[in-house]
Design a protein around this motif. Structure first.
Motif, short mmCIF file in Angstrom:
data_model
loop_
_atom_site.label_atom_id
_atom_site.label_comp_id
_atom_site.label_asym_id
_atom_site.label_seq_id
_atom_site.Cartn_x
_atom_site.Cartn_y
_atom_site.Cartn_z
N UNK A 273 36.54 38.29 57.39
CA UNK A 273 37.01 39.68 57.27
C UNK A 273 37.34 40.00 55.81
N UNK A 274 38.07 39.13 55.16
CA UNK A 274 38.48 39.39 53.78
C UNK A 274 37.29 39.32 52.82
N UNK A 275 36.24 38.61 53.19
CA UNK A 275 35.04 38.57 52.35
C UNK A 275 34.29 39.89 52.38
N UNK A 276 34.62 40.74 53.35
CA UNK A 276 33.97 42.05 53.48
C UNK A 276 34.72 43.13 52.70
N UNK A 277 35.85 42.77 52.10
CA UNK A 277 36.66 43.75 51.38
C UNK A 277 35.99 44.10 50.06
N UNK B 113 44.96 38.95 64.63
CA UNK B 113 45.08 37.58 64.13
C UNK B 113 46.44 37.33 63.45
N UNK B 114 47.30 38.36 63.45
CA UNK B 114 48.60 38.26 62.76
C UNK B 114 48.37 37.82 61.31
N UNK B 115 47.41 38.47 60.66
CA UNK B 115 47.02 38.06 59.31
C UNK B 115 47.04 39.21 58.32
N UNK C 241 49.22 38.12 50.21
CA UNK C 241 49.32 36.75 49.71
C UNK C 241 48.07 36.29 48.97
N UNK C 242 46.94 36.89 49.28
CA UNK C 242 45.70 36.51 48.58
C UNK C 242 45.40 37.42 47.39
N UNK D 79 45.10 40.76 47.19
CA UNK D 79 44.09 41.79 47.45
C UNK D 79 44.69 43.19 47.51
N UNK D 80 45.89 43.33 46.97
CA UNK D 80 46.49 44.65 46.90
C UNK D 80 47.31 45.05 48.11
N UNK D 81 47.38 44.15 49.10
CA UNK D 81 48.19 44.43 50.28
C UNK D 81 47.67 45.58 51.11
N UNK D 82 48.43 45.96 52.11
CA UNK D 82 48.01 47.04 53.00
C UNK D 82 47.99 48.39 52.28
N UNK D 83 48.78 48.53 51.22
CA UNK D 83 48.80 49.78 50.48
C UNK D 83 47.43 50.10 49.87
N UNK D 84 46.72 49.08 49.43
CA UNK D 84 45.39 49.29 48.84
C UNK D 84 44.42 49.79 49.91
N UNK D 85 44.50 49.20 51.10
CA UNK D 85 43.66 49.66 52.21
C UNK D 85 44.04 51.08 52.59
#
Length: 324
Positions: free
Chosen positions: A76-80, A109-111, A117-118, A120-126
């Protein structure tokens, strides 16, 4: 739409028409092992959606661990993309529909915190990517930078943002007003103002109003009448008048009726019987109608339909809002 705890208990099916749960679990788990097949690569544009459909179906079948957590989250994160949105597969352009699936998977996935943590800008970026697709004048939403508008995208934005507790990033009132403009004289809703009523678009519009807490704006009896008329003699549901029945409408129609407290206007027994006839009892999976080729899309929505009907052995889905 939420997962309730505990299996459904209302419908059980006849002895010769039971749900082949383990077959369907195996079918979903084996989908990613078919990379030597042309079909796998021809459906790359649906990869992230497919993971969501399969994962949700596994949850409903009581097998939430059916897909490996670490590998699934990594994919999933590789698709960001750098703009905060997600594409259908690595390297694909970001789009609202895939971004919604990504958020839904991460929540299941509770992820969701791994966006932070990785690095990637957190949920705010999304959330910023999604909010940036709102038409500030009309309240509608685009699917991507190219500008196509569709009530699917509006619902998807509300869905993902509400899951991330970021609904305040968009103009909810303006979007609600736009949904109202999509309502037709028959009580249904279309893809945009003036478009014909369609069961799939009705789900997106009613779902968006449910998330916004504005189901009071829906003419429930009129809409319920139109939706209940989608059930044909064979027990299945169609999306528009004079169309063939399709297992996926078990969810689109059923969930819409559930949100307006009219699910009992369908013959649940006949619908469950139709859905079960769509399953492949040997190889697993569900098709659009009996005897056709199975796929993960119809497998997900057929099982979701059975869940709405509280079918034995399926975890219960329920539609809820904060304004009934």
């Amino acid at each position: 739409m939420s997962l309730a705890s505990g299996p459904g208990r209302a419908l059980g099916g006849s002895p010769d028409q039971q749900l082949c749960s383990q077959k369907h679990v195996d079918y979903i788990k084996n989908l990613d092992s078919r990379r030597d097949e042309l079909e796998y690569w021809l459906t790359e544009h649906l990869r992230l959606n497919g993971v969501y459909w399969g994962l949700t179906a596994l949850h409903l079948l009581g097998c939430p661990e059916g897909l490996p957590r670490e590998d699934t989250v990594d994919f999933v994160l590789s698709c960001r993309r750098d703009n905060g949105g997600f594409g259908a597969a690595p390297g694909h352009d970001a789009h609202m529909l895939y971004t919604v699936s990504a958020v839904q998977i991460l929540v299941l996935m509770d992820a969701l915190d791994e966006l932070e943590t990785r690095g990637l800008g957190g949920r705010q970026k999304v959330g910023s990517f999604i909010a940036g697709l709102q038409d500030k004048d009309t309240g509608a939403f685009m699917g991507d930078e190219w500008g196509e508008q569709d009530t699917r995208f509006l619902y998807g934005a509300f869905n993902a943002l509400s899951l991330m507790d970021l609904l305040g990033m968009v103009d909810v009132s303006k979007s609600v007003a736009y949904v109202q403009r999509c309502e037709n004289l028959d009580g249904g809703y279309g893809i945009r103002p003036g478009a014909e009523s369609h069961a799939g678009q009705i789900f997106t519009c009613v779902g968006a109003l449910a998330i916004a807490g504005r189901l009071d704006l829906v003419n429930k009896d009129r809409l319920g009448g139109w939706l209940s008329e989608r059930q044909v003699d064979k027990g299945g549901l169609n999306g528009r008048p004079e169309k063939l029945e399709d297992a996926c409408y078990s969810w689109w129609v059923g969930a819409s009726l559930a949100m307006i407290d009219r699910l009992h206007w369908l013959d649940g027994g006949k619908l469950a019987s139709f859905i079960l006839r769509c399953q492949d009892p040997e190889a697993g999976g569900f098709s659009d109608r009996p005897g056709h080729m199975v796929d993960v899309f119809h497998t997900h929505f057929a099982i979701a339909g059975l869940s709405l009907l509280k079918y034995d052995g399926v975890e219960e889905l329920y539609a809820e809002s904060n304004n009934n």
